[in-house]
Design a protein around this motif. Structure first.
Motif, PDB file in Angstrom:
ATOM      1  N   PHE A  50      17.029   4.128 -16.968  1.00  0.00           N
ATOM      2  CA  PHE A  50      17.339   2.730 -17.233  1.00  0.00           C
ATOM      3  C   PHE A  50      18.566   2.671 -18.129  1.00  0.00           C
ATOM      4  O   PHE A  50      18.895   3.647 -18.809  1.00  0.00           O
ATOM      5  CB  PHE A  50      16.171   2.027 -17.935  1.00  0.00           C
ATOM      6  CG  PHE A  50      14.918   1.884 -17.120  1.00  0.00           C
ATOM      7  CD1 PHE A  50      14.708   0.754 -16.342  1.00  0.00           C
ATOM      8  CD2 PHE A  50      13.951   2.887 -17.129  1.00  0.00           C
ATOM      9  CE1 PHE A  50      13.553   0.624 -15.590  1.00  0.00           C
ATOM     10  CE2 PHE A  50      12.796   2.763 -16.379  1.00  0.00           C
ATOM     11  CZ  PHE A  50      12.589   1.620 -15.607  1.00  0.00           C
ATOM     12  N   SER A  51      19.220   1.519 -18.136  1.00  0.00           N
ATOM     13  CA  SER A  51      20.353   1.320 -19.041  1.00  0.00           C
ATOM     14  C   SER A  51      20.092   0.102 -19.921  1.00  0.00           C
ATOM     15  O   SER A  51      19.236  -0.729 -19.612  1.00  0.00           O
ATOM     16  CB  SER A  51      21.653   1.120 -18.254  1.00  0.00           C
ATOM     17  OG  SER A  51      21.585  -0.045 -17.453  1.00  0.00           O
ATOM     18  N   GLN A  58      18.919  -2.583 -30.705  1.00  0.00           N
ATOM     19  CA  GLN A  58      19.842  -1.833 -31.558  1.00  0.00           C
ATOM     20  C   GLN A  58      19.239  -1.697 -32.960  1.00  0.00           C
ATOM     21  O   GLN A  58      18.575  -2.616 -33.433  1.00  0.00           O
ATOM     22  CB  GLN A  58      21.209  -2.535 -31.591  1.00  0.00           C
ATOM     23  CG  GLN A  58      21.880  -2.482 -30.232  1.00  0.00           C
ATOM     24  CD  GLN A  58      23.290  -3.037 -30.191  1.00  0.00           C
ATOM     25  OE1 GLN A  58      24.042  -2.633 -29.328  1.00  0.00           O
ATOM     26  NE2 GLN A  58      23.682  -3.969 -31.044  1.00  0.00           N
ATOM     27  N   GLN A  59      19.365  -0.525 -33.631  1.00  0.00           N
ATOM     28  CA  GLN A  59      20.180   0.630 -33.309  1.00  0.00           C
ATOM     29  C   GLN A  59      19.431   1.682 -32.499  1.00  0.00           C
ATOM     30  O   GLN A  59      20.031   2.672 -32.061  1.00  0.00           O
ATOM     31  CB  GLN A  59      20.650   1.303 -34.601  1.00  0.00           C
ATOM     32  CG  GLN A  59      21.419   0.432 -35.529  1.00  0.00           C
ATOM     33  CD  GLN A  59      21.684   1.131 -36.865  1.00  0.00           C
ATOM     34  OE1 GLN A  59      21.351   2.270 -37.093  1.00  0.00           O
ATOM     35  NE2 GLN A  59      22.303   0.392 -37.759  1.00  0.00           N
ATOM     36  N   THR A  60      18.155   1.501 -32.266  1.00  0.00           N
ATOM     37  CA  THR A  60      17.380   2.486 -31.526  1.00  0.00           C
ATOM     38  C   THR A  60      17.978   2.715 -30.149  1.00  0.00           C
ATOM     39  O   THR A  60      18.178   3.860 -29.720  1.00  0.00           O
ATOM     40  CB  THR A  60      15.917   2.027 -31.391  1.00  0.00           C
ATOM     41  OG1 THR A  60      15.402   1.739 -32.692  1.00  0.00           O
ATOM     42  CG2 THR A  60      15.077   3.091 -30.726  1.00  0.00           C
ATOM     43  N   LEU A  61      18.242   1.645 -29.433  1.00  0.00           N
ATOM     44  CA  LEU A  61      18.888   1.706 -28.120  1.00  0.00           C
ATOM     45  C   LEU A  61      20.064   0.740 -28.135  1.00  0.00           C
ATOM     46  O   LEU A  61      19.882  -0.471 -28.250  1.00  0.00           O
ATOM     47  CB  LEU A  61      17.894   1.347 -27.016  1.00  0.00           C
ATOM     48  CG  LEU A  61      16.808   2.405 -26.761  1.00  0.00           C
ATOM     49  CD1 LEU A  61      15.678   1.830 -25.924  1.00  0.00           C
ATOM     50  CD2 LEU A  61      17.397   3.635 -26.074  1.00  0.00           C
ATOM     51  N   MET A  62      21.272   1.308 -28.033  1.00  0.00           N
ATOM     52  CA  MET A  62      22.496   0.522 -28.118  1.00  0.00           C
ATOM     53  C   MET A  62      22.928   0.040 -26.738  1.00  0.00           C
ATOM     54  O   MET A  62      22.576   0.636 -25.710  1.00  0.00           O
ATOM     55  CB  MET A  62      23.618   1.365 -28.723  1.00  0.00           C
ATOM     56  CG  MET A  62      23.288   2.006 -30.059  1.00  0.00           C
ATOM     57  SD  MET A  62      23.245   0.828 -31.412  1.00  0.00           S
ATOM     58  CE  MET A  62      24.988   0.454 -31.592  1.00  0.00           C
ATOM     59  N   ILE A  63      23.692  -1.042 -26.712  1.00  0.00           N
ATOM     60  CA  ILE A  63      24.319  -1.460 -25.463  1.00  0.00           C
ATOM     61  C   ILE A  63      25.150  -0.293 -24.936  1.00  0.00           C
ATOM     62  O   ILE A  63      25.958   0.284 -25.661  1.00  0.00           O
ATOM     63  CB  ILE A  63      25.216  -2.694 -25.679  1.00  0.00           C
ATOM     64  CG1 ILE A  63      24.383  -3.903 -26.105  1.00  0.00           C
ATOM     65  CG2 ILE A  63      26.007  -3.015 -24.418  1.00  0.00           C
ATOM     66  CD1 ILE A  63      25.207  -5.096 -26.531  1.00  0.00           C
ATOM     67  N   GLY A  64      24.917   0.082 -23.693  1.00  0.00           N
ATOM     68  CA  GLY A  64      25.619   1.226 -23.113  1.00  0.00           C
ATOM     69  C   GLY A  64      24.847   2.519 -23.175  1.00  0.00           C
ATOM     70  O   GLY A  64      25.313   3.549 -22.679  1.00  0.00           O
ATOM     71  N   ASP A  65      23.641   2.493 -23.765  1.00  0.00           N
ATOM     72  CA  ASP A  65      22.771   3.673 -23.738  1.00  0.00           C
ATOM     73  C   ASP A  65      22.074   3.768 -22.377  1.00  0.00           C
ATOM     74  O   ASP A  65      21.684   2.753 -21.785  1.00  0.00           O
ATOM     75  CB  ASP A  65      21.691   3.589 -24.819  1.00  0.00           C
ATOM     76  CG  ASP A  65      22.171   4.042 -26.187  1.00  0.00           C
ATOM     77  OD1 ASP A  65      23.316   4.517 -26.286  1.00  0.00           O
ATOM     78  OD2 ASP A  65      21.398   3.911 -27.152  1.00  0.00           O
ATOM     79  N   TYR A  66      21.892   4.995 -21.918  1.00  0.00           N
ATOM     80  CA  TYR A  66      21.105   5.272 -20.718  1.00  0.00           C
ATOM     81  C   TYR A  66      19.961   6.185 -21.137  1.00  0.00           C
ATOM     82  O   TYR A  66      20.161   7.158 -21.855  1.00  0.00           O
ATOM     83  CB  TYR A  66      21.954   5.953 -19.645  1.00  0.00           C
ATOM     84  CG  TYR A  66      22.983   5.031 -19.028  1.00  0.00           C
ATOM     85  CD1 TYR A  66      22.813   4.515 -17.748  1.00  0.00           C
ATOM     86  CD2 TYR A  66      24.126   4.655 -19.729  1.00  0.00           C
ATOM     87  CE1 TYR A  66      23.752   3.657 -17.179  1.00  0.00           C
ATOM     88  CE2 TYR A  66      25.062   3.787 -19.180  1.00  0.00           C
ATOM     89  CZ  TYR A  66      24.867   3.294 -17.907  1.00  0.00           C
ATOM     90  OH  TYR A  66      25.791   2.430 -17.351  1.00  0.00           O
ATOM     91  N   PHE A  67      18.756   5.839 -20.712  1.00  0.00           N
ATOM     92  CA  PHE A  67      17.596   6.621 -21.132  1.00  0.00           C
ATOM     93  C   PHE A  67      16.661   6.841 -19.958  1.00  0.00           C
ATOM     94  O   PHE A  67      16.708   6.135 -18.943  1.00  0.00           O
ATOM     95  CB  PHE A  67      16.858   5.915 -22.269  1.00  0.00           C
ATOM     96  CG  PHE A  67      16.189   4.625 -21.871  1.00  0.00           C
ATOM     97  CD1 PHE A  67      14.849   4.591 -21.519  1.00  0.00           C
ATOM     98  CD2 PHE A  67      16.898   3.430 -21.837  1.00  0.00           C
ATOM     99  CE1 PHE A  67      14.230   3.409 -21.148  1.00  0.00           C
ATOM    100  CE2 PHE A  67      16.297   2.242 -21.466  1.00  0.00           C
ATOM    101  CZ  PHE A  67      14.953   2.231 -21.115  1.00  0.00           C
ATOM    102  N   MET A 210       8.152  -6.556 -29.647  1.00  0.00           N
ATOM    103  CA  MET A 210       9.255  -7.058 -30.467  1.00  0.00           C
ATOM    104  C   MET A 210      10.435  -6.106 -30.364  1.00  0.00           C
ATOM    105  O   MET A 210      10.267  -4.896 -30.213  1.00  0.00           O
ATOM    106  CB  MET A 210       8.827  -7.214 -31.934  1.00  0.00           C
ATOM    107  CG  MET A 210       7.848  -8.347 -32.157  1.00  0.00           C
ATOM    108  SD  MET A 210       7.336  -8.533 -33.896  1.00  0.00           S
ATOM    109  CE  MET A 210       8.875  -9.025 -34.648  1.00  0.00           C
ATOM    110  N   GLY A 211      11.644  -6.668 -30.444  1.00  0.00           N
ATOM    111  CA  GLY A 211      12.848  -5.858 -30.469  1.00  0.00           C
ATOM    112  C   GLY A 211      13.112  -5.344 -31.869  1.00  0.00           C
ATOM    113  O   GLY A 211      12.770  -5.992 -32.863  1.00  0.00           O
ATOM    114  N   ASP A 212      13.741  -4.180 -31.980  1.00  0.00           N
ATOM    115  CA  ASP A 212      14.081  -3.623 -33.293  1.00  0.00           C
ATOM    116  C   ASP A 212      15.216  -4.399 -33.951  1.00  0.00           C
ATOM    117  O   ASP A 212      15.368  -4.354 -35.177  1.00  0.00           O
ATOM    118  CB  ASP A 212      14.492  -2.152 -33.150  1.00  0.00           C
ATOM    119  CG  ASP A 212      13.310  -1.258 -32.793  1.00  0.00           C
ATOM    120  OD1 ASP A 212      12.152  -1.726 -32.900  1.00  0.00           O
ATOM    121  OD2 ASP A 212      13.537  -0.096 -32.418  1.00  0.00           O
TER     122      ASP A 212
END
Length: 272
Positions: A50-51, A58-67, A210-212
């Motif tokens: 996923f992207s 953010q900051q756990t998963l930033m815009i442009g992260d792929y996991f 919830m989002g970080d």
């Protein structure tokens, strides 16, 4: 003068060469098909990439992260067998006619989940904050679980940019769940729109997400948009980042890599 007839041995050699070339082509085709089938099976049942297009984690998963996310650890639900979206195009989105998950274990508080909210038809990714039966509330920017305030420690200040390019200073905290796990969150302030909420009582068989990036996340606090997430709507557990690039630049633009790839975020667990 008449040309001599081609010798049978030469004809046989040419036929053998053609047959060999054809066999090699067939074998190559079979290998490619097998590799594609294995990749589809892995993606369908085990792990799916996923992207991240928004700033909510953010900051756990930033815009442009792929996991990569684990699809089998929690078993399979209604939306487990989607092969993902590419822009506005959905490759495959098969909804199972089930009301409970098949196989797998229950999620833990603090797990990062890919899921499908009931009012939506797209995947979201958030952290599981509330378990079935929990009472969740925000008061002055602080998270309360079953009337107990969740502890947090300030880490520092940084700048946060959302998907619209809006940059704000945020305070970074490490938050500690009652089970002993911890994670990073960030806040623009403690008195924004979702920092004071009514008490939410999580229904049986549901989770509260919830989002970080607490002040830039539309999550379970917004009942009309996300709300309580049924267990059967969970898709996968986020595991590890494998690629990361600034400004959500498409990964195929290799010429952009030297200046924009975030090498330090690659091949790392999302729980570090």
């Amino acid at each position: 003068m008449t040309q001599p007839a081609e010798k049978p041995a030469k004809k046989s050699a040419k036929k053998s060469a053609k047959k060999s070339a054809t066999n090699e082509w067939v074998e190559t085709f079979v290998v490619i098909v097998e590799a594609l089938l294995i990749a589809i099976v892995l993606r369908f049942f085990l792990y799916q990439p996923f992207s991240i297009p928004t700033a909510s984690m953010q900051q756990t998963l930033m815009i442009g992260d792929y996991f990569v996310a684990n699809k089998f650890v929690w078993g399979y639900g209604k939306h487990s067998f989607s092969l993902g979206r590419y822009g506005d195009f959905t490759l495959l989105d098969f909804e199972l006619p089930i009301s409970n998950r098949i196989l797998g274990r229950d999620p833990n508080r603090g797990d990062i989940a890919v899921f499908r909210p009931v009012p939506q038809n797209i995947e979201y990714i958030k952290r599981i904050v509330g378990m079935p039966g929990d009472r969740i509330q925000m008061k002055d920017g602080r998270l309360y679980i079953n009337e107990v305030m969740v502890e947090r420690e300030e880490v520092g200040k940084t700048m946060d940019t959302d998907s619209n390019g809006d940059t704000r200073e945020v305070t970074v905290y490490r938050e500690f769940f009652p089970e002993g796990t911890s994670h990073i969150i960030q806040e623009i302030g403690d008195n924004l729109s979702l920092d004071n909420t009514p008490e939410y009582v999580v229904p049986a068989g549901h989770y509260f997400m919830m989002g970080d990036n607490r002040d830039r996340s539309a999550d379970s606090r917004v009942l009309s948009q996300v709300g309580y997430v049924p267990a059967v709507n969970l898709i996968a557990k986020a595991e590890a980042r494998f690629f990361s690039i600034k400004d959500n630049i498409p990964p195929w633009q290799l010429w952009q890599w030297p200046a924009n790839v975030r090498w330090d975020r690659m091949f790392r667990s999302v729980y570090q």
